[in-house]
Design a protein around this motif. Structure first.
Motif, short mmCIF file in Angstrom:
data_model
loop_
_atom_site.label_atom_id
_atom_site.label_comp_id
_atom_site.label_asym_id
_atom_site.label_seq_id
_atom_site.Cartn_x
_atom_site.Cartn_y
_atom_site.Cartn_z
N LEU A 1 0.84 -1.32 0.14
CA LEU A 1 0.13 -0.04 0.08
C LEU A 1 0.94 1.10 0.00
CD1 LEU A 1 -2.73 1.62 0.44
CD2 LEU A 1 -2.47 1.14 2.92
N GLU A 2 0.66 2.18 -1.10
CA GLU A 2 1.25 3.36 -0.82
C GLU A 2 0.47 4.62 -0.34
OE1 GLU A 2 4.10 4.74 -3.98
OE2 GLU A 2 4.16 2.72 -4.90
N HIS A 3 1.14 5.17 0.61
CA HIS A 3 0.18 6.16 1.23
C HIS A 3 0.82 7.76 1.02
CE1 HIS A 3 -2.76 8.08 3.64
NE2 HIS A 3 -2.03 8.80 4.39
N GLN A 4 0.14 8.37 0.36
CA GLN A 4 0.60 9.86 0.19
C GLN A 4 -0.29 10.69 0.76
OE1 GLN A 4 3.07 10.74 -3.56
NE2 GLN A 4 2.16 8.77 -4.12
N ALA A 5 0.23 11.95 1.55
CA ALA A 5 -0.50 13.01 2.31
C ALA A 5 0.47 13.97 2.47
CB ALA A 5 -1.26 12.27 3.55
N ARG A 6 -0.39 15.39 2.65
CA ARG A 6 0.10 16.58 3.17
C ARG A 6 0.03 16.32 4.64
NH1 ARG A 6 2.05 20.48 0.89
NH2 ARG A 6 2.35 22.49 1.87
N MET A 7 1.36 16.74 5.50
CA MET A 7 1.40 16.68 6.67
C MET A 7 1.90 18.08 7.11
SD MET A 7 3.27 13.05 7.50
CE MET A 7 3.58 13.72 9.30
N GLN A 8 1.32 18.50 8.40
CA GLN A 8 1.71 20.02 8.93
C GLN A 8 1.59 19.53 10.18
OE1 GLN A 8 -0.91 22.63 7.14
NE2 GLN A 8 -2.33 22.71 8.90
N GLU A 9 2.30 20.60 10.98
CA GLU A 9 2.11 20.78 12.54
C GLU A 9 0.72 20.72 12.76
OE1 GLU A 9 4.75 23.53 14.25
OE2 GLU A 9 6.39 22.40 13.68
N VAL B 1 1.77 8.97 11.91
CA VAL B 1 0.84 9.74 11.50
C VAL B 1 0.00 9.00 10.23
CG1 VAL B 1 0.13 11.93 10.21
CG2 VAL B 1 1.56 12.04 12.16
N HIS B 2 0.83 8.36 9.33
CA HIS B 2 0.10 7.63 8.43
C HIS B 2 -0.60 6.56 8.58
CE1 HIS B 2 2.79 9.44 4.74
NE2 HIS B 2 2.30 10.39 5.49
#
Length: 311
Positions: A188-196, A242-243
């Motif tokens: 599974l490939e997981h891509q996301a935008r992360m921020q504080e 987080v992911h």
């Protein structure tokens, strides 16, 4: 190379703070009191009285020195942690050559001095044990995470090794225990935008262009749990935790991103089930292929469901 006017002491470099660019008013003591409200005034007075607070030229400062005379300078000082908690676990060194040292870190041991940890950190322990004053970590893993950490032994070679991480020429793989989710297709490939997050020190996924990328594979599973291999393509803070939480697979005993709060972060019987298991790269100096594997192990797969392990 930045010259530090105070020598290393007990494996710890002097701490540094930048003075504000104020044209008038205010003393050094008043600034330090405001900047570090948790440090007692008596502590700063004692440090300055012992000549252990200096500017970047190595000149000792006094409590009543005015800021206007020291614009744009930095202060260096020795930091102490009274009654520092002893971490009762030891790291091992699995590889060392002229330039590089690879340590296998236990859970709960911080890599770098920060906050309530100073002597009880991997860096300071290794500097003292191996008499390596220039030893510097090339990357970091969380205090709660176990596994491999690479160090440069000399300042002169640090940049060459750090470029491996910056240019994504390091291949890292982690093991993790988390709930089994059979609805996903693996790998599974997981891509996301992360921020504080607004919650101190935590990260979160938000809408927007992805800036983090993880590949998730399965080693083994039962009806409730799985042992995953997590391969971070990017290197955001807390990225794997987080992911996995965002996918409904919070890591077992994760205190920051749990299925339910709270998890007792001081309970040594409940280490975060995340292990930096292997690192593979081509050495930039010798041009030899290198691969290191942690000798540490996570727990066996629990035989009961998530609600029974993390009620």
């Amino acid at each position: 190379m930045t010259l530090i006017p105070l020598a290393m002491r007990d494996g710890v470099n002097a701490s540094c703070v930048a003075l504000p660019n104020l044209d008038q008013g205010g003393t050094v003591l008043a600034f330090l009191q405001q900047r570090f409200p948790n440090v007692a005034t008596e502590v700063w007075l004692a440090r300055m009285g012992a000549g252990e607070v200096v500017d970047e030229h190595g000149v000792a400062v006094r409590a009543d020195d005015v800021l206007a005379g020291r614009l744009g300078l930095h202060l260096y000082y020795y930091r102490d942690v009274p009654n520092e908690t002893v971490i009762p676990f030891q790291a091992s060194v699995i590889y060392e050559n002229e330039h590089l040292l690879v340590a296998d870190k236990p859970h709960f041991l911080p890599v770098m001095p920060a906050g309530e940890y100073l002597q009880q950190t991997l860096l300071v322990r290794l500097r003292r044990e191996y008499d390596l004053p220039e030893l510097t970590p090339l990357h970091r893993i969380d205090r709660e995470t176990a596994g491999l950490v690479m160090f440069a032994k000399q300042e002169s070679v640090r940049g060459a090794y750090q470029a491996l991480f910056r240019e994504r020429r390091i291949h890292k793989h982690y093991e993790a225990l988390a709930p089994w989710r059979p609805e996903y297709a693996y790998p599974l490939e997981h891509q996301a935008r992360m921020q504080e997050s607004t919650d101190f020190f935590r990260m979160q996924e938000v809408a927007g262009e992805a800036n983090s990328h993880t590949i998730i594979e399965v080693m083994e599973h039962n009806d409730a749990w799985a042992r995953y291999v997590l391969s971070p393509i990017s290197g955001k803070r807390h990225q794997l935790r987080v992911h996995m939480a965002a996918l409904g697979m919070p890591l077992l005993y994760d205190s920051l991103y749990p299925h339910k709060r709270p998890v007792n972060t001081g309970d040594y019987a409940q280490p975060l089930q995340l292990l930096a298991k292997s690192i593979r790269f081509t050495d930039p100096i010798s041009q030899q292929a290198c691969e290191f594997v942690s000798q540490r192990q996570l727990l066996p797969l629990p035989a009961v469901g998530f609600q029974d392990v993390c009620p």
